[in-house]
Design a protein around this motif. Structure first.
Motif, PDB file in Angstrom:
ATOM      1  N   PHE A 461      26.169  51.243   9.688  1.00  0.00           N
ATOM      2  CA  PHE A 461      26.354  52.493  10.224  1.00  0.00           C
ATOM      3  C   PHE A 461      26.699  53.594   9.376  1.00  0.00           C
ATOM      4  N   PRO A 462      26.416  54.762   9.459  1.00  0.00           N
ATOM      5  CA  PRO A 462      26.966  55.875   8.478  1.00  0.00           C
ATOM      6  C   PRO A 462      28.415  55.787   8.647  1.00  0.00           C
ATOM      7  N   LEU A 463      29.014  56.450   7.556  1.00  0.00           N
ATOM      8  CA  LEU A 463      30.635  56.382   7.583  1.00  0.00           C
ATOM      9  C   LEU A 463      31.164  57.387   8.583  1.00  0.00           C
ATOM     10  N   GLY A 464      32.157  57.061   9.311  1.00  0.00           N
ATOM     11  CA  GLY A 464      32.918  57.764  10.151  1.00  0.00           C
ATOM     12  C   GLY A 464      32.444  57.753  11.607  1.00  0.00           C
ATOM     13  N   VAL A 465      31.365  57.045  12.071  1.00  0.00           N
ATOM     14  CA  VAL A 465      30.481  56.803  13.140  1.00  0.00           C
ATOM     15  C   VAL A 465      31.618  55.756  14.055  1.00  0.00           C
ATOM     16  N   ALA A 466      31.737  54.779  13.560  1.00  0.00           N
ATOM     17  CA  ALA A 466      32.675  53.703  14.396  1.00  0.00           C
ATOM     18  C   ALA A 466      33.590  52.926  13.350  1.00  0.00           C
ATOM     19  N   ARG A 467      34.935  53.258  13.857  1.00  0.00           N
ATOM     20  CA  ARG A 467      35.838  52.669  13.100  1.00  0.00           C
ATOM     21  C   ARG A 467      35.946  51.483  12.938  1.00  0.00           C
ATOM     22  N   ASP A 468      35.589  50.706  13.629  1.00  0.00           N
ATOM     23  CA  ASP A 468      35.609  49.005  13.531  1.00  0.00           C
ATOM     24  C   ASP A 468      34.507  48.478  12.881  1.00  0.00           C
ATOM     25  N   THR A 469      33.752  49.344  12.253  1.00  0.00           N
ATOM     26  CA  THR A 469      32.334  48.787  11.733  1.00  0.00           C
ATOM     27  C   THR A 469      32.954  47.896  10.221  1.00  0.00           C
ATOM     28  N   THR A 470      32.183  46.763  10.234  1.00  0.00           N
ATOM     29  CA  THR A 470      32.548  45.888   8.897  1.00  0.00           C
ATOM     30  C   THR A 470      31.228  45.671   8.011  1.00  0.00           C
ATOM     31  N   TYR A 471      31.271  46.379   6.917  1.00  0.00           N
ATOM     32  CA  TYR A 471      30.135  46.327   6.105  1.00  0.00           C
ATOM     33  C   TYR A 471      29.769  45.128   5.371  1.00  0.00           C
ATOM     34  N   GLU A 472      28.610  44.782   5.000  1.00  0.00           N
ATOM     35  CA  GLU A 472      28.212  43.776   4.306  1.00  0.00           C
ATOM     36  C   GLU A 472      27.597  44.375   2.838  1.00  0.00           C
ATOM     37  N   GLU A 473      27.714  43.373   1.877  1.00  0.00           N
ATOM     38  CA  GLU A 473      27.344  43.474   0.743  1.00  0.00           C
ATOM     39  C   GLU A 473      26.087  42.548   0.164  1.00  0.00           C
ATOM     40  N   CYS A 474      25.366  42.898  -0.661  1.00  0.00           N
ATOM     41  CA  CYS A 474      24.436  42.019  -1.265  1.00  0.00           C
ATOM     42  C   CYS A 474      24.375  42.251  -2.665  1.00  0.00           C
ATOM     43  N   SER A 475      23.770  41.337  -3.509  1.00  0.00           N
ATOM     44  CA  SER A 475      23.743  41.332  -4.921  1.00  0.00           C
ATOM     45  C   SER A 475      22.276  41.035  -5.339  1.00  0.00           C
ATOM     46  N   PHE A 476      21.928  41.677  -6.570  1.00  0.00           N
ATOM     47  CA  PHE A 476      20.760  41.497  -7.108  1.00  0.00           C
ATOM     48  C   PHE A 476      20.674  41.713  -8.746  1.00  0.00           C
ATOM     49  N   GLN A 477      19.677  41.424  -9.403  1.00  0.00           N
ATOM     50  CA  GLN A 477      19.667  41.730 -10.836  1.00  0.00           C
ATOM     51  C   GLN A 477      18.755  42.491 -11.185  1.00  0.00           C
ATOM     52  N   VAL A 478      19.109  43.716 -12.019  1.00  0.00           N
ATOM     53  CA  VAL A 478      18.478  44.545 -12.485  1.00  0.00           C
ATOM     54  C   VAL A 478      17.399  44.085 -13.559  1.00  0.00           C
ATOM     55  N   PRO A 479      16.255  43.953 -13.664  1.00  0.00           N
ATOM     56  CA  PRO A 479      15.138  43.249 -14.279  1.00  0.00           C
ATOM     57  C   PRO A 479      15.351  43.790 -15.777  1.00  0.00           C
ATOM     58  N   ALA A 480      15.142  43.256 -16.923  1.00  0.00           N
ATOM     59  CA  ALA A 480      14.796  44.019 -18.052  1.00  0.00           C
ATOM     60  C   ALA A 480      13.911  44.856 -18.160  1.00  0.00           C
ATOM     61  N   GLY A 481      13.784  45.928 -18.555  1.00  0.00           N
ATOM     62  CA  GLY A 481      12.759  47.022 -18.445  1.00  0.00           C
ATOM     63  C   GLY A 481      12.612  47.590 -17.209  1.00  0.00           C
ATOM     64  N   GLY A 482      13.435  47.302 -16.315  1.00  0.00           N
ATOM     65  CA  GLY A 482      13.263  47.756 -14.771  1.00  0.00           C
ATOM     66  C   GLY A 482      14.026  48.841 -14.662  1.00  0.00           C
ATOM     67  N   LEU A 483      13.991  49.451 -13.441  1.00  0.00           N
ATOM     68  CA  LEU A 483      14.773  50.493 -12.996  1.00  0.00           C
ATOM     69  C   LEU A 483      15.169  50.587 -11.678  1.00  0.00           C
ATOM     70  N   VAL A 484      16.307  51.381 -11.478  1.00  0.00           N
ATOM     71  CA  VAL A 484      16.809  51.299  -9.701  1.00  0.00           C
ATOM     72  C   VAL A 484      16.831  52.859  -9.634  1.00  0.00           C
ATOM     73  N   LEU A 485      16.167  53.278  -8.389  1.00  0.00           N
ATOM     74  CA  LEU A 485      16.228  54.870  -8.149  1.00  0.00           C
ATOM     75  C   LEU A 485      16.998  54.889  -6.717  1.00  0.00           C
ATOM     76  N   VAL A 486      17.958  55.851  -6.594  1.00  0.00           N
ATOM     77  CA  VAL A 486      18.438  55.845  -5.247  1.00  0.00           C
ATOM     78  C   VAL A 486      18.243  57.408  -5.047  1.00  0.00           C
ATOM     79  N   TYR A 487      18.345  57.789  -3.655  1.00  0.00           N
ATOM     80  CA  TYR A 487      17.993  59.271  -3.126  1.00  0.00           C
ATOM     81  C   TYR A 487      18.386  59.867  -2.089  1.00  0.00           C
ATOM     82  N   THR A 488      18.492  60.818  -1.608  1.00  0.00           N
ATOM     83  CA  THR A 488      18.820  61.512  -0.301  1.00  0.00           C
ATOM     84  C   THR A 488      17.671  61.596   0.443  1.00  0.00           C
ATOM     85  N   ASP A 489      17.749  62.059   1.588  1.00  0.00           N
ATOM     86  CA  ASP A 489      16.327  62.189   2.482  1.00  0.00           C
ATOM     87  C   ASP A 489      16.007  63.515   2.410  1.00  0.00           C
ATOM     88  N   GLY A 490      16.550  64.287   1.546  1.00  0.00           N
ATOM     89  CA  GLY A 490      15.974  65.792   1.001  1.00  0.00           C
ATOM     90  C   GLY A 490      14.921  65.456   0.244  1.00  0.00           C
TER      91      GLY A 490
END
Length: 550
Positions: A461-490
């Motif tokens: 859930f987005p932050l601030g919606v439910a107080r008792d939410t428990t978040y999970e995490e995952c792990s991954f490797q950035v490949p050599a020569g690769g890139l990661v792109l993060v954006y907002t919905d705008g």
């Protein structure tokens, strides 16, 4: 009309009509006069229309605004032929404010109860009557002098609190028989509110009563009224409010704005039977009321412009404060290259990104979207930044997000929330621990161009919606020569009036087909979004962070 015409730099010959009450020049897409140059600030300068004149004002721009080769400091009046320079663009000012003067009121004269629809000429028809001609000329001269005095006085003030008394003071000078006068405004609910009252000989117990019958008739008909004997006037017969007002002779004229709407009235009267107003008095009175209408319009427009400027300064300050929470530039991390982009839809946006170095040498990368825009979003951004910095120094990534969520859930108002992606990068191994709180899924691109979305299975859930939410995490490797792109919905929800929304599919296509390092790829994506939007207004804040491993 008044215009600015480009006479130097790019787009020579292009002309813009200046708007009322102001026209903004700058690099931001919502500016009235766009100046697309890197040295131009988003909101660089503005031209303000006040009282029939135009003024140039710099909006605290980075490189300044120049008027006739002199840097602008404060507000400066523009004259025909003046040249304004912003960066490499030179614009020439021409024209004058095209604004219909306040509509002059027609006049209705009643002399002993007989109504006439027009004011007759005062000059005698018989030119041989030297004495009458001399009297008429003298009267006209005094009227002209009085009106000039009023016009000059009103031109010097743009404050309503100064305009009101000045009008009544002038009327008391012009008409020695006047004993009482007032200026009244009518609200949307029909309530009459006195804005200024004057009596010639105040006794401390004077109370000027207003006849709603006279004022409403004048405003509704937009005709000035002269009544030699108000108590015996057939038009006001049966008026309860008039029976309570001890007046003999009265003149009342409407105040009419530039759009032709009555917003108030001016009235002067006397209880002295021998001090009755005459037909020629009404002509002068109507001229004064017309001048007053223009003065009131200008003063109100000036006050509106001042209030707007105060709001803009508050928003500019909020924008500066919010930007202080954003990075000053991409981080320097050996073996990695970063690109970031942030552009709010209005003065103050709700998107946020940050790079937070951790004590163990890792780097926390945050991209978030606070619901809404404006000051409320800016305040939430500040709170989020402070909470994240503290929690990431004392807890693992997923626990840090759990704590931030509990804090926000206790303080945020209903329907307020924040979407967020947190990635903690170990530069030595290329491993990333990712936590997603309801945010668009990050994209990873391999060296060969293949793309995939990361962490869809752990998005909570987005932050601030439910107080008792428990978040999970995952792990991954950035490949050599690769890139990661993060954006907002705008980015993906960028709108075009005819083409619709930009969309996730087009974003994937751009990332997959692009070549070069993260800085080039990130800029290519932003350029493509901008081309898609074209001249349409930006509908939401846009934020993008792109980084790659060499």
């Amino acid at each position: 009309m008044a215009y600015l015409k480009v006479v130097g730099g790019s787009n020579q010959g292009q002309t813009w009509e200046l708007k009322e009450p102001r026209s903004v020049l700058g690099r931001h897409p919502d500016c009235d006069i766009p100046i697309d140059h890197l040295d131009t600030s988003r909101h660089h300068a503005q031209v303000v229309a006040v009282g029939g004149e135009f003024f140039l004002e710099d909006l605290h721009s980075r490189n300044g605004t120049w008027l006739n080769q002199k840097r602008v400091g404060g507000r400066q009046r523009l004259s025909d032929g003046d040249r304004i320079r912003i960066s490499e663009t030179v614009l020439e000012f021409s024209g004058a404010l095209s604004r219909s003067p306040a509509k002059a009121a027609a006049a209705v004269v009643v002399e002993d109860g007989e109504e006439s629809s027009e004011v007759r000429a005062v000059l005698p028809c018989d030119p041989s009557s030297t004495r009458e001609v001399g009297r008429a000329v003298s009267l006209m001269r005094s009227e002209i002098n009085a009106l000039l005095e009023i016009a000059q006085g009103l031109r010097k003030t743009l404050s309503l609190d100064e305009v009101f008394p000045q009008i009544l003071e002038s009327l008391f000078k012009i008409f020695p028989v006047v004993e009482r006068g007032f200026i009244v405004f009518r609200g949307e609910d029909g309530t009459l509110t006195p804005r200024c009252v004057k009596v010639r000989e105040p006794s401390g117990r004077e109370e000027v009563r207003i006849s709603s019958t006279i004022v409403n008739r004048v405003m509704d008909s937009q005709q000035a009224i002269l009544s030699a004997d108000a108590t015996g006037d057939f038009r006001f017969k049966g008026s309860e409010s008039l029976s309570q007002v001890a007046i003999r002779s009265v003149m009342c004229a409407p105040l009419i704005d530039a759009d032709g709407r009555s917003f108030g009235a001016i009235q002067i009267d006397t209880v002295n039977y021998r001090g009755r107003f005459r037909e020629e008095d009404l002509r002068v009175f109507v001229a004064v009321a017309t001048q007053a209408s223009i003065a009131f319009d200008n003063a109100r427009m000036h006050e509106t412009a001042l209030r707007q400027r105060e709001i803009e300064r508050d928003l500019e300050l909020a924008d500066q404060i919010q930007r202080s929470f954003l990075p000053g530039g991409p981080p320097e991390v050996a073996g990695y290259r970063f690109f970031d982009y942030y552009w709010p839809a209005s003065y103050v946006g709700g998107d946020y990104y940050s790079y937070l170095p951790l004590p163990d040498g890792r780097l926390a990368i945050v991209v978030a979207d606070v619901v809404g825009h404006g000051l409320a979003a800016a305040m939430l951004t500040a709170k989020l930044s402070a909470e994240l910095r503290y929690q990431l120094l004392t807890a693992a990534p997923v626990e840090a997000i759990n704590r931030v969520n509990r804090s926000l859930a206790e303080t945020l108002a209903e329907n307020h929330f924040i979407t967020l992606v947190l990635m903690v990068l170990d530069p030595n191994t290329g491993q990333i621990n990712l936590v997603n709180a309801g945010h668009p899924t990050p994209i990873v691109r391999s060296h060969g161009g293949r793309i995939e979305e990361l962490g869809t299975e752990v998005s909570g859930f987005p932050l601030g919606v439910a107080r008792d939410t428990t978040y999970e995490e995952c792990s991954f490797q950035v490949p050599a020569g690769g890139l990661v792109l993060v954006y907002t919905d705008g980015i993906t929800e960028a709108m075009h009036a005819e083409k619709g929304v930009y969309g996730l599919a087009r974003l994937h296509e751009q990332v997959e087909a692009a070549s070069g390092d993260p800085r080039q790829i990130g800029q290519l994506v932003i350029d493509d979004v901008r081309r898609f939007i074209g001249t349409n207004p930006q509908s939401d804040d846009m934020c993008l962070v792109c980084f790659g491993r060499e």
